[in-house]
Design a protein around this motif. Structure first.
Motif, mmCIF file in Angstrom:
data_model
loop_
_atom_site.group_PDB
_atom_site.id
_atom_site.type_symbol
_atom_site.label_atom_id
_atom_site.label_comp_id
_atom_site.label_asym_id
_atom_site.label_seq_id
_atom_site.Cartn_x
_atom_site.Cartn_y
_atom_site.Cartn_z
ATOM 1 N N ALA A 168 43.946 29.738 31.118
ATOM 2 C CA ALA A 168 43.716 31.105 30.636
ATOM 3 C C ALA A 168 42.235 31.358 30.407
ATOM 4 C CB ALA A 168 44.509 31.338 29.354
ATOM 5 N N ALA A 169 41.519 30.362 29.880
ATOM 6 C CA ALA A 169 40.083 30.522 29.647
ATOM 7 C C ALA A 169 39.335 30.715 30.960
ATOM 8 C CB ALA A 169 39.537 29.307 28.898
ATOM 9 N N PHE A 170 39.752 29.967 31.998
ATOM 10 C CA PHE A 170 39.105 30.127 33.292
ATOM 11 C C PHE A 170 39.397 31.505 33.881
ATOM 12 C CE2 PHE A 170 39.029 30.017 37.892
ATOM 13 C CZ PHE A 170 37.749 29.512 38.136
ATOM 14 N N LEU A 171 40.652 31.936 33.787
ATOM 15 C CA LEU A 171 41.012 33.249 34.331
ATOM 16 C C LEU A 171 40.216 34.362 33.651
ATOM 17 C CD1 LEU A 171 44.887 32.922 34.681
ATOM 18 C CD2 LEU A 171 43.203 33.004 36.521
ATOM 19 N N GLU A 172 39.996 34.215 32.360
ATOM 20 C CA GLU A 172 39.228 35.233 31.645
ATOM 21 C C GLU A 172 37.809 35.345 32.196
ATOM 22 O OE1 GLU A 172 37.894 36.380 27.058
ATOM 23 O OE2 GLU A 172 39.177 34.653 27.439
ATOM 24 N N ALA A 173 37.234 34.214 32.591
ATOM 25 C CA ALA A 173 35.871 34.225 33.131
ATOM 26 C C ALA A 173 35.835 34.641 34.597
ATOM 27 C CB ALA A 173 35.247 32.838 32.979
ATOM 28 N N ALA A 174 36.879 34.279 35.356
ATOM 29 C CA ALA A 174 36.857 34.488 36.806
ATOM 30 C C ALA A 174 37.383 35.843 37.235
ATOM 31 C CB ALA A 174 37.668 33.388 37.490
ATOM 32 N N VAL A 175 38.201 36.481 36.394
ATOM 33 C CA VAL A 175 38.816 37.764 36.766
ATOM 34 C C VAL A 175 38.077 38.893 36.064
ATOM 35 C CG1 VAL A 175 40.925 39.139 36.664
ATOM 36 C CG2 VAL A 175 41.063 36.689 37.143
ATOM 37 N N PRO A 176 37.338 39.710 36.810
ATOM 38 C CA PRO A 176 36.565 40.785 36.170
ATOM 39 C C PRO A 176 37.464 41.949 35.758
ATOM 40 C CG PRO A 176 36.352 40.956 38.535
ATOM 41 C CD PRO A 176 37.169 39.707 38.271
ATOM 42 N N GLN A 177 37.175 42.513 34.594
ATOM 43 C CA GLN A 177 37.897 43.701 34.156
ATOM 44 C C GLN A 177 37.261 44.943 34.779
ATOM 45 O OE1 GLN A 177 40.765 43.616 32.345
ATOM 46 N NE2 GLN A 177 40.531 41.405 32.634
ATOM 47 N N PRO A 178 38.051 45.899 35.255
ATOM 48 C CA PRO A 178 37.469 47.118 35.817
ATOM 49 C C PRO A 178 36.625 47.837 34.770
ATOM 50 C CG PRO A 178 39.827 46.974 36.288
ATOM 51 C CD PRO A 178 39.525 45.893 35.300
ATOM 52 N N PRO A 179 35.447 48.328 35.117
ATOM 53 C CA PRO A 179 34.608 49.050 34.150
ATOM 54 C C PRO A 179 35.330 50.283 33.610
ATOM 55 C CG PRO A 179 33.397 48.555 36.173
ATOM 56 C CD PRO A 179 34.821 48.234 36.446
ATOM 57 N N GLU A 180 35.091 50.599 32.333
ATOM 58 C CA GLU A 180 35.742 51.763 31.739
ATOM 59 C C GLU A 180 35.189 53.065 32.315
ATOM 60 O OE1 GLU A 180 35.974 51.844 27.549
ATOM 61 O OE2 GLU A 180 37.029 49.924 27.387
ATOM 62 N N ASP A 181 33.914 53.078 32.668
ATOM 63 C CA ASP A 181 33.299 54.274 33.253
ATOM 64 C C ASP A 181 32.576 53.844 34.522
ATOM 65 O OD1 ASP A 181 32.328 56.799 33.708
ATOM 66 O OD2 ASP A 181 30.806 56.739 32.131
ATOM 67 N N PRO A 182 33.317 53.600 35.605
ATOM 68 C CA PRO A 182 32.720 52.974 36.787
ATOM 69 C C PRO A 182 31.883 53.934 37.617
ATOM 70 C CG PRO A 182 34.998 53.526 37.240
ATOM 71 C CD PRO A 182 34.746 53.887 35.801
ATOM 72 N N ALA A 183 30.887 53.369 38.285
ATOM 73 C CA ALA A 183 30.171 54.078 39.336
ATOM 74 C C ALA A 183 30.992 53.966 40.623
ATOM 75 C CB ALA A 183 28.792 53.461 39.531
ATOM 76 N N PRO A 184 30.799 54.882 41.571
ATOM 77 C CA PRO A 184 31.540 54.778 42.834
ATOM 78 C C PRO A 184 31.381 53.415 43.504
ATOM 79 C CG PRO A 184 30.519 56.934 42.672
ATOM 80 C CD PRO A 184 30.027 56.144 41.500
ATOM 81 N N ALA A 185 30.180 52.819 43.426
ATOM 82 C CA ALA A 185 29.962 51.517 44.054
ATOM 83 C C ALA A 185 30.804 50.431 43.395
ATOM 84 C CB ALA A 185 28.480 51.148 43.978
ATOM 85 N N GLN A 186 31.027 50.542 42.087
ATOM 86 C CA GLN A 186 31.863 49.559 41.399
ATOM 87 C C GLN A 186 33.334 49.710 41.800
ATOM 88 O OE1 GLN A 186 30.246 50.677 37.462
ATOM 89 N NE2 GLN A 186 29.925 48.482 37.125
ATOM 90 N N VAL A 187 33.771 50.940 41.992
ATOM 91 C CA VAL A 187 35.136 51.172 42.467
ATOM 92 C C VAL A 187 35.320 50.557 43.852
ATOM 93 C CG1 VAL A 187 36.756 52.956 43.223
ATOM 94 C CG2 VAL A 187 35.493 53.249 41.093
ATOM 95 N N LEU A 188 34.327 50.745 44.723
ATOM 96 C CA LEU A 188 34.410 50.179 46.069
ATOM 97 C C LEU A 188 34.447 48.650 46.020
ATOM 98 C CD1 LEU A 188 34.405 50.568 49.109
ATOM 99 C CD2 LEU A 188 31.897 50.660 49.029
ATOM 100 N N ALA A 189 33.607 48.054 45.158
ATOM 101 C CA ALA A 189 33.578 46.589 45.050
ATOM 102 C C ALA A 189 34.912 46.063 44.542
ATOM 103 C CB ALA A 189 32.438 46.159 44.125
ATOM 104 N N PHE A 190 35.501 46.737 43.561
ATOM 105 C CA PHE A 190 36.792 46.276 43.031
ATOM 106 C C PHE A 190 37.884 46.417 44.093
ATOM 107 C CE2 PHE A 190 40.699 46.320 40.615
ATOM 108 C CZ PHE A 190 40.472 45.355 39.656
ATOM 109 N N ALA A 191 37.857 47.506 44.851
ATOM 110 C CA ALA A 191 38.855 47.691 45.912
ATOM 111 C C ALA A 191 38.707 46.612 46.978
ATOM 112 C CB ALA A 191 38.704 49.075 46.525
ATOM 113 N N ARG A 192 37.470 46.277 47.323
ATOM 114 C CA ARG A 192 37.250 45.218 48.311
ATOM 115 C C ARG A 192 37.680 43.857 47.763
ATOM 116 N NH1 ARG A 192 31.343 47.421 50.431
ATOM 117 N NH2 ARG A 192 32.161 48.686 52.169
ATOM 118 N N LEU A 193 37.466 43.649 46.467
ATOM 119 C CA LEU A 193 37.908 42.407 45.832
ATOM 120 C C LEU A 193 39.427 42.304 45.885
ATOM 121 C CD1 LEU A 193 36.551 40.057 44.331
ATOM 122 C CD2 LEU A 193 36.835 41.344 42.219
#
Length: 325
Positions: A168-193
């Motif tokens: 669980a500790a590793f997953l917390e570090a390895a899995v990024p949480q989506p930003p609360e107020d994302p920029a379009p580039a962050q949305v694209l990066a998360f979708a690609r991820l």
């Protein structure tokens, strides 16, 4: 103010004074939220002096978005306090709980709306030739976005039967949480991820690092606990833009493998470890996208476990090369 000689209001008088329709008063009465005092000789509803205040309270609670069951709990608590059976430390707790629940729900809705806005801007601002691909990527991400596919990816990567707490500790570090107020580039990066981790692995099963096979389930818990500390120390070096080199971070990195393998920290061990790590499967694209997701708008790139690992491997390579020379 009541117009009847007995101090009671008719349903029409109550509705007029509260600024609502007769239908609304009847609805709350039939639901038990607004008790009637009596019935007239003709069978018409009559309401007592407290009915106007109670109706106004119901309207206020509904205006805040509280559902009827929550409104009922608040009114029941008010009735208990008026009767002298609900006073004390818990007074007002039903209203506080209801408001807190509404705030949590509203926060979730706002995050979903911010994500949708950024996704729409992403489509609006991209060249026409790229829109089909971006729509495909965005369509595969649920709204609001979920990290479940990323967690599943890592559960398949981690050693089997690894203890729950270090996993669980590793997953917390390895899995990024989506930003609360994302920029379009962050949305694209998360979708690609999201698309990256859903993609089938070539050759069947996902390749596992050699470290997993050597350490085993129990040793992996020791290994990942030590790596977490080393990555944190390397992150400090990355933020300071220091070149990879010897020091506390590298020593902690090697010590994690030493503890997991039951070995001794010698120059030969470091040389063999450097070769083993160089041969391990890499998922550089995953960590590149994670950095894009977690880095604030316009800010310097945030360290990830992947970038920290690369820094430490480079430091180990440099040290072993210098020792060999």
């Amino acid at each position: 103010m009541a117009t009847s000689h007995d101090g009671l209001r008719s349903i029409g008088e109550l509705a007029e004074q509260a600024g609502v329709t007769v239908k609304t008063v009847r609805f709350y009465s039939d639901g038990g939220l607004l008790p009637q005092a009596s019935r007239s000789a003709g069978g018409h509803r009559r309401y007592g002096p407290d009915a106007l205040g109670r109706l106004r309270l119901i309207r206020s609670l509904r205006a805040l978005g509280l559902p009827l069951p929550e409104v009922r709990r608040v009114l029941d608590e008010e009735d208990a306090e008026d009767a002298g059976t609900g006073a004390g430390a818990g007074a007002g707790s039903a209203l506080e709980d209801a408001v807190a629940g509404q705030l949590r729900g509203l926060g979730s809705q706002l995050r979903a709306l911010r994500w949708r806005e950024a996704a729409l801007r992403l489509v609006q601002e991209c060249p026409p030739g790229e829109r089909a691909d971006r729509l495909r990527l965005l369509g595969a991400v649920p709204g609001p976005p979920s990290t479940a596919p990323l967690a599943r990816f890592w559960r398949g990567w981690l050693p089997p039967r690894m203890p729950a707490r270090p996993a669980a500790a590793f997953l917390e570090a390895a899995v990024p949480q989506p930003p609360e107020d994302p920029a379009p580039a962050q949305v694209l990066a998360f979708a690609r991820l999201n698309a990256l981790v859903r993609r089938p692995c070539t050759g069947g099963e996902r390749p596992q690092p050699v470290a997993h096979a050597i350490a085993g389930a129990g040793g992996s818990a020791v290994l990942y606990a030590g790596l977490a500390e080393a990555y944190e120390l390397a992150g400090v070096q990355l933020r300071a833009e220091r070149e990879p080199g010897p020091g506390e971070a590298l020593d902690g990195f090697v010590a994690a493998y030493v503890s997991a393998y039951g070995a001794r920290d010698t120059p030969d061990f470091r040389r063999v470890l450097a070769g083993q790590l160089a041969a391990d499967p890499r998922i550089d694209r995953y960590w590149e996208l994670v950095a894009e997701v977690i880095t604030p708008r316009g800010g310097p790139a945030e360290p990830t476990p992947g970038s920290a690992h690369d820094w430490l491997c480079a430091a180990l390579d440099g040290q072993t090369a210098a020792a060999t020379a």
